[in-house]
Scaffold this active site. Structure first.
Site, short mmCIF file in Angstrom:
data_model
loop_
_atom_site.label_atom_id
_atom_site.label_comp_id
_atom_site.label_asym_id
_atom_site.label_seq_id
_atom_site.Cartn_x
_atom_site.Cartn_y
_atom_site.Cartn_z
N LYS A 134 0.83 -1.19 0.00
CA LYS A 134 0.00 0.00 0.00
C LYS A 134 0.88 1.25 0.00
O LYS A 134 2.03 1.15 0.41
CB LYS A 134 -0.94 0.01 1.20
N HIS A 143 -0.51 -4.43 6.57
CA HIS A 143 0.13 -5.22 7.62
C HIS A 143 -0.62 -5.14 8.96
O HIS A 143 -0.42 -5.98 9.83
CB HIS A 143 1.61 -4.86 7.77
N LYS A 195 -1.54 -8.10 12.53
CA LYS A 195 -1.19 -7.92 13.94
C LYS A 195 -2.04 -8.84 14.81
O LYS A 195 -3.24 -9.01 14.58
CB LYS A 195 -1.39 -6.46 14.36
N ASP A 244 -1.92 7.49 3.47
CA ASP A 244 -0.93 6.54 3.98
C ASP A 244 -1.52 5.63 5.06
O ASP A 244 -1.23 4.44 5.10
CB ASP A 244 0.26 7.33 4.56
N HIS A 272 -5.05 1.31 6.91
CA HIS A 272 -5.02 0.68 8.23
C HIS A 272 -6.26 1.01 9.09
O HIS A 272 -6.88 0.12 9.66
CB HIS A 272 -3.78 1.11 9.02
N LYS A 278 1.77 11.48 13.00
CA LYS A 278 3.19 11.27 13.25
C LYS A 278 3.64 12.30 14.28
O LYS A 278 3.00 13.34 14.44
CB LYS A 278 3.97 11.46 11.95
C1 BG6 Z 1 2.96 2.11 7.14
C2 BG6 Z 1 3.00 3.58 6.82
O1 BG6 Z 1 1.97 1.47 6.38
O2 BG6 Z 1 2.68 1.93 8.52
C3 BG6 Z 1 4.04 4.28 7.69
O3 BG6 Z 1 3.34 3.77 5.46
C4 BG6 Z 1 3.80 3.98 9.16
O4 BG6 Z 1 4.01 5.69 7.48
C5 BG6 Z 1 3.65 2.48 9.39
O5 BG6 Z 1 4.90 4.48 9.89
C6 BG6 Z 1 3.22 2.19 10.81
O6 BG6 Z 1 3.23 0.80 11.05
P1 BG6 Z 1 3.43 0.22 12.51
O7 BG6 Z 1 3.20 -1.24 12.37
O8 BG6 Z 1 4.83 0.57 12.93
O9 BG6 Z 1 2.42 0.91 13.37
#
Ligand code: BG6
Length: 486
Positions: free
Chosen positions: A145, A175, A179, A232, A237, A337
Site C-alpha cells: 500500500k 500489515h 497484527k 498513507d 489501516h 506522526k
Molecule cells: C505504514 C506507513 O503502512 O505503517 C508508515 O506507510 C507507518 O508511514 C507504518 O509508519 C506504521 O506501522 P506500525 O506497524 O509501525 O504501526
C-alpha cells in the site's frame, strides 16, 4: 511446526527500507521458527549491481543489528544460504527474462513476487513478469500500500495487474491485519457470547480508533509529500480496523466470507459531504517540538519536504456506519506522526447506565470501556466501576486485564512474518480484495477533493503533543474525549 511448500520469494525493492526493516527480518524469524521449507529461496532485486556478496554485506550492516536477542550465528549463516541478489531494472524486459531463466518458469514451486516499490512501477513490473512467463499458476504477487493515489489510479493498477494475474493470485497487503491483536478482536467478538449481544448501538456510545506514532517521516519525505496521512494510514489501516470492529459475523473464516462482510461495512460508511469535511475532519501537520525530551524538527524542515508544504501528518475524523447496528454511533478515527507516544488502540465506550445510583468518580467519563491495545503492548482491558474498600459507597474505575505477554508465553510472530507465511501458503483472508480497496478510496476521495478545492491548510501541532486542539474539539461536541486524555 508445519513448513511452507517449496518457494522462491522475489523482492522488488530488495535494497529498500521496507525490505531491510521488515521483510527480511520477518523471513529470518520464520526461518528461526522452522516455518520455512528447507529449499525456500529469497531473491532480492535492485538496480545497483551489488552482487550477492554486496547484498549480504548490506544485510549484515542493516538487518543483523535489528535482530537483537533473536540473532544466532548459526541460524543467521543458515538463513543467508537462502538469500541471493539479482540486478534488475524494473523497466528492462531483458532483466526479467534473465530472472525467469535463473528461477525457472515451472509451477512446481510457489513463486511470490513482492512489489515493495513505488506504486507507479506496479503495472510495468506485472506486465514484464507476465511477458517473461513468471505469472504461472503457482505465482502470487504482493502489492504494498498505498495502491495508487486515488480511485482512478488504483483502478488503473488493479485493471492492469488483473490482466497478468487472477484475483486469487493478488495479495494486497495491509500489515495491520497481520497484527495479533487485530485477529484477537475477531476471536473476542466471534468466539465468545459475552460481547456480541452488546456490540450495537443500544449499548455502545462511541468507538475510537487511534494509531499514533512518535516517529516523524524520517527518510520518506519525498513519498510522504505525495501521500499524507489520509492516504498513507487512514484509507488503509484505520478503515480496515474499523471494518473488523463493525462487521457482521461472517458465516465462516474463509477468505471471501470475511472480505464480503468487510466490504459491506465500507459500503455502509456514510459519505462525507463538503460540510462534513469542514466539521467532522481535522487535518494537522507537526511543527518542531520534543519527543522524549529531545528536540525534533517540524515536518517542513524534514529532508525532501517543501518548506511551505501543506501535506497533513495528522488526521482525525468522525465517521458513521449507516445501518441498524451502528446508526448514530460515532466512530472517531485518528492517526498522526510525531505524537506524544507510539500507541495503536481500539476503544469501545459503552453507554451510561440508564439510572445513576452512584456519582461518577472524578475524571471518569464512562463506566465501561473495552480497550484493545495493538501497540506498544498487546492487551485487552475491560474497564468497569467497583466499590472502593471502606464504609462509603464510592466507586472507582478498575479493569480486567488480559495481557497477552503474561498470559501466553509462546512466541508471537510479527505482522509481516505472519502475512508472508500466508502468501507462501496461499491464504488470502487477511489481504484486501479489489472491491474493498476501491470502496475505501471511494469513501476518502470526497475528503481529499474538498481539502484540495478549499485549499484547507493543516492545523499545526507541536511535535510530542496529541495533535491539533481541534481533534479534541471533534469529540467534545458529542460530550466525549479521546481515551488517553481521560
Ligand atoms: C505504514 C506507513 O503502512 O505503517 C508508515 O506507510 C507507518 O508511514 C507504518 O509508519 C506504521 O506501522 P506500525 O506497524 O509501525 O504501526
Amino acid at each position: 511446526m508445519a513448513t511452507t511448500p517449496a518457494f522462491d520469494i522475489v523482492f522488488f525493492g530488495g535494497t529498500g527500507d521496507l525490505a531491510l526493516r521488515k521483510l527480511i527480518p520477518a523471513l529470518y524469524d520464520a526461518h528461526l521458527a522452522g516455518a520455512l521449507h528447507p529449499g525456500g529461496r529469497i531473491i532480492a532485486l535492485g538496480r545497483t549491481p551489488l552482487g550477492r556478496d554486496g547484498y549480504l554485506a548490506l544485510l549484515e550492516s542493516r538487518v543483523q543489528p535489528r535482530l537483537g536477542s533473536r540473532f544466532s550465528d548459526t541460524a543467521w549463516a543458515d538463513f543467508l544460504e537462502r538469500v541471493d541478489f539479482a540486478k534488475l531494472d524494473a523497466d528492462n524486459i531483458d532483466d526479467y527474462h534473465q530472472l525467469a531463466q535463473s528461477l525457472g518458469t515451472s509451477a512446481d514451486r510457489v513463486l511470490v513476487c513482492y512489489l515493495a516499490t513505488a506504486p507507479h512501477l506496479f503495472i510495468t513490473i506485472c506486465q514484464h513478469l507476465s511477458a517473461a512467463g513468471l505469472n504461472h499458476s503457482n505465482s502470487r504477487v504482493v502489492l504494498e500500500k498505498p495502491l495508487g493515489h486515488d480511485l482512478q489510479s488504483s483502478n488503473a493498477i488493479n485493471e492492469a495487474v488483473g490482466q497478468c494475474f487472477s484475483e486469487n493470485q493478488i495479495y494486497r497487503i495491509d500489515h495491520y491485519l497481520g497484527k495479533e491483536s487485530v485477529q484477537n478482536l475477531l476471536a473476542i467478538r466471534f468466539g465468545n457470547t459475552l460481547f456480541e449481544p452488546l456490540w450495537r448501538r443500544e449499548w455502545i456510545d462511541n468507538v475510537q480508533i487511534t494509531i499514533a506514532e512518535d516517529l516523524g517521516v524520517e527518510e520518506r519525505g519525498e513519498f510522504y509529500e505525495r501521500t499524507g496521512a489520509l492516504r498513507d494510514m487512514l484509507q488503509s489501516h484505520l478503515l480496515q480496523l474499523l471494518c473488523i470492529v463493525a462487521m457482521e459475523p461472517p458465516s465462516s473464516l474463509t477468505e471471501d466470507a470475511v472480505r464480503d462482510e468487510k466490504l459491506k461495512v465500507l459500503k455502509s460508511l456514510k459519505p462525507f459531504t463538503a460540510e462534513d469535511v469542514l466539521t467532522k475532519a481535522v487535518r494537522g501537520q507537526y511543527r518542531s517540538g520534543a519527543i522524549n525530551g529531545k528536540p525534533v524538527p517540524g515536518y517542513r524542515e524534514e529532508p525532501n519536504v517543501d518548506p511551505a508544504s501543506n501535506t497533513e501528518t495528522f488526521v482525525a475524523l468522525q465517521a458513521e456506519v449507516s445501518g441498524w447496528r451502528w446508526a448514530g454511533v460515532p466512530f472517531f478515527l485518528r492517526t498522526g506522526k510525531r505524537m506524544q507516544e507510539r500507541v495503536a488502540e481500539i476503544v469501545i465506550n459503552f453507554r451510561k447506565v440508564p439510572h445513576a445510583l452512584f456519582p461518577m468518580p472524578v475524571g471518569v467519563s464512562s463506566a465501561n470501556r473495552l480497550v484493545i491495545s495493538l501497540q506498544p503492548k498487546e492487551s485487552v482491558r475491560l474497564y468497569f466501576l467497583a466499590k472502593k474498600p471502606g464504609d462509603t459507597m464510592d466507586l472507582q474505575s478498575t479493569y480486567l486485564n488480559l495481557d497477552f505477554h503474561t498470559m501466553f508465553k509462546s512466541r508471537r510472530s510479527d505482522a509481516y512474518e505472519r502475512l508472508l507465511l500466508d502468501v507462501i501458503n496461499g491464504r488470502l483472508a487477511l489481504f484486501m480484495r479489489r472491491d474493498e480497496q476501491a470502496q475505501a478510496w471511494t469513501w476518502v476521495e470526497p475528503i481529499l477533493a474538498c481539502w484540495g478545492r478549499h485549499a484547507i491548510a493543516p492545523k499545526l501541532y507541536t511535535a510530542g503533543s496529541w495533535g491539533p486542539a481541534a481533534s479534541s474539539g471533534l469529540l467534545s461536541r458529542t460530550g466525549v474525549s479521546w481515551h488517553e486524555e481521560a
